[in-house]
Design a protein around this motif. Structure first.
Motif, PDB file in Angstrom:
ATOM      1  N   UNK A 122      57.183 -49.121  86.188  1.00 60.35           N
ATOM      2  CA  UNK A 122      58.162 -48.564  87.125  1.00 60.35           C
ATOM      3  C   UNK A 122      59.332 -49.530  87.317  1.00 60.35           C
ATOM      4  N   UNK A 123      59.029 -50.813  87.467  1.00 56.37           N
ATOM      5  CA  UNK A 123      60.096 -51.805  87.582  1.00 56.37           C
ATOM      6  C   UNK A 123      60.966 -51.804  86.322  1.00 56.37           C
ATOM      7  N   UNK A 124      60.323 -51.852  85.147  1.00 60.29           N
ATOM      8  CA  UNK A 124      61.065 -51.940  83.879  1.00 60.29           C
ATOM      9  C   UNK A 124      62.040 -50.781  83.712  1.00 60.29           C
ATOM     10  N   UNK A 125      61.577 -49.580  84.041  1.00 58.99           N
ATOM     11  CA  UNK A 125      62.367 -48.378  83.773  1.00 58.99           C
ATOM     12  C   UNK A 125      63.319 -48.021  84.910  1.00 58.99           C
ATOM     13  N   UNK A 126      63.294 -48.798  85.989  1.00 61.72           N
ATOM     14  CA  UNK A 126      64.231 -48.563  87.093  1.00 61.72           C
ATOM     15  C   UNK A 126      65.070 -49.828  87.290  1.00 61.72           C
ATOM     16  N   UNK A 127      64.632 -50.709  88.143  1.00 61.85           N
ATOM     17  CA  UNK A 127      65.394 -51.922  88.450  1.00 61.85           C
ATOM     18  C   UNK A 127      65.608 -52.816  87.236  1.00 61.85           C
ATOM     19  N   UNK A 128      64.676 -52.816  86.291  1.00 61.77           N
ATOM     20  CA  UNK A 128      64.818 -53.630  85.088  1.00 61.77           C
ATOM     21  C   UNK A 128      65.828 -53.074  84.108  1.00 61.77           C
ATOM     22  N   UNK A 129      66.255 -51.843  84.328  1.00 60.43           N
ATOM     23  CA  UNK A 129      67.295 -51.186  83.529  1.00 60.43           C
ATOM     24  C   UNK A 129      66.938 -51.096  82.045  1.00 60.43           C
ATOM     25  N   UNK A 130      65.662 -50.936  81.767  1.00 58.67           N
ATOM     26  CA  UNK A 130      65.215 -50.750  80.396  1.00 58.67           C
ATOM     27  C   UNK A 130      64.973 -49.265  80.139  1.00 58.67           C
TER      28      UNK A 130
END
Length: 184
Positions: A122-130
């Motif tokens: 969830x972090x990667x695909x949102x805040x991580x902008x991946x």
């Protein structure tokens, strides 16, 4: 940017230097268990200072946005029980990373790894902008296969002799999840 992610049983947050002792103790306690799933290390016995250095590197990767490593902690007790790393980050047209994880053997089979991997994705695909997160899993590691499947990763294929694990070149199944999968 929201760095801590909370689940029902566990939460993930960036590793801090204060976590070095807990990481050292957990890795030492699980050394034989983890060896089956990891490369042979040049230095078999790692010291507390080695783990502080590793966490310092993780902190620098966060600053450089080349890697995001999370500690996994129990909600009820704040006990450190594992780690999830988003590494090999490439931005530009690919916006991809690889995910790796480990959980204290005493806490396996409780759904904590699945929850922690889901929080990191969830972090990667949102805040991580991946856009894409890739996992490589040895086909015989059925517990890890179940983790990525439960999170929603799709099977993409087999890579022969992909990584040297415990002294042997091991085949790995490649799984991936993208923003399109995650936002369904």
């Amino acid at each position: 940017m929201k760095l801590r992610r909370d689940g029902e049983s566990v939460y993930v947050r960036p590793m801090k230097l204060d976590d070095a002792e807990a990481l050292y103790e957990m890795r030492t306690r699980n050394q034989d268990f983890f060896q089956t799933y990891e490369p042979i290390r040049q230095k078999l016995v790692m010291t507390l200072e080695d783990y502080r250095d590793r966490i310092s590197d993780d902190i620098q990767h966060w600053r450089d946005q080349t890697g995001f490593t999370f500690g996994v902690f129990l909600q009820e007790t704040n006990e450190f029980v594992g780690r999830v790393s988003l590494s090999n980050i490439v931005y530009g047209a690919w916006k991809n990373c690889t995910i790796g994880y480990f959980m204290d053997q005493a806490h396996n089979g409780k759904g904590y790894t699945t929850e922690a991997v889901s929080l990191a994705v969830d972090f990667a695909l949102t805040d991580g902008q991946l856009h894409r997160v890739q996992a490589a899993v040895m086909p015989w590691n059925q517990a890890s296969v179940r983790v990525v499947e439960k999170v929603g990763f799709r099977f993409e294929g087999l890579s022969k002799w992909y990584l040297q694990i415990n002294g042997n070149w091991e085949d790995h199944n490649i799984y991936a999840i993208t923003q399109e999968d995650w936002n369904k």
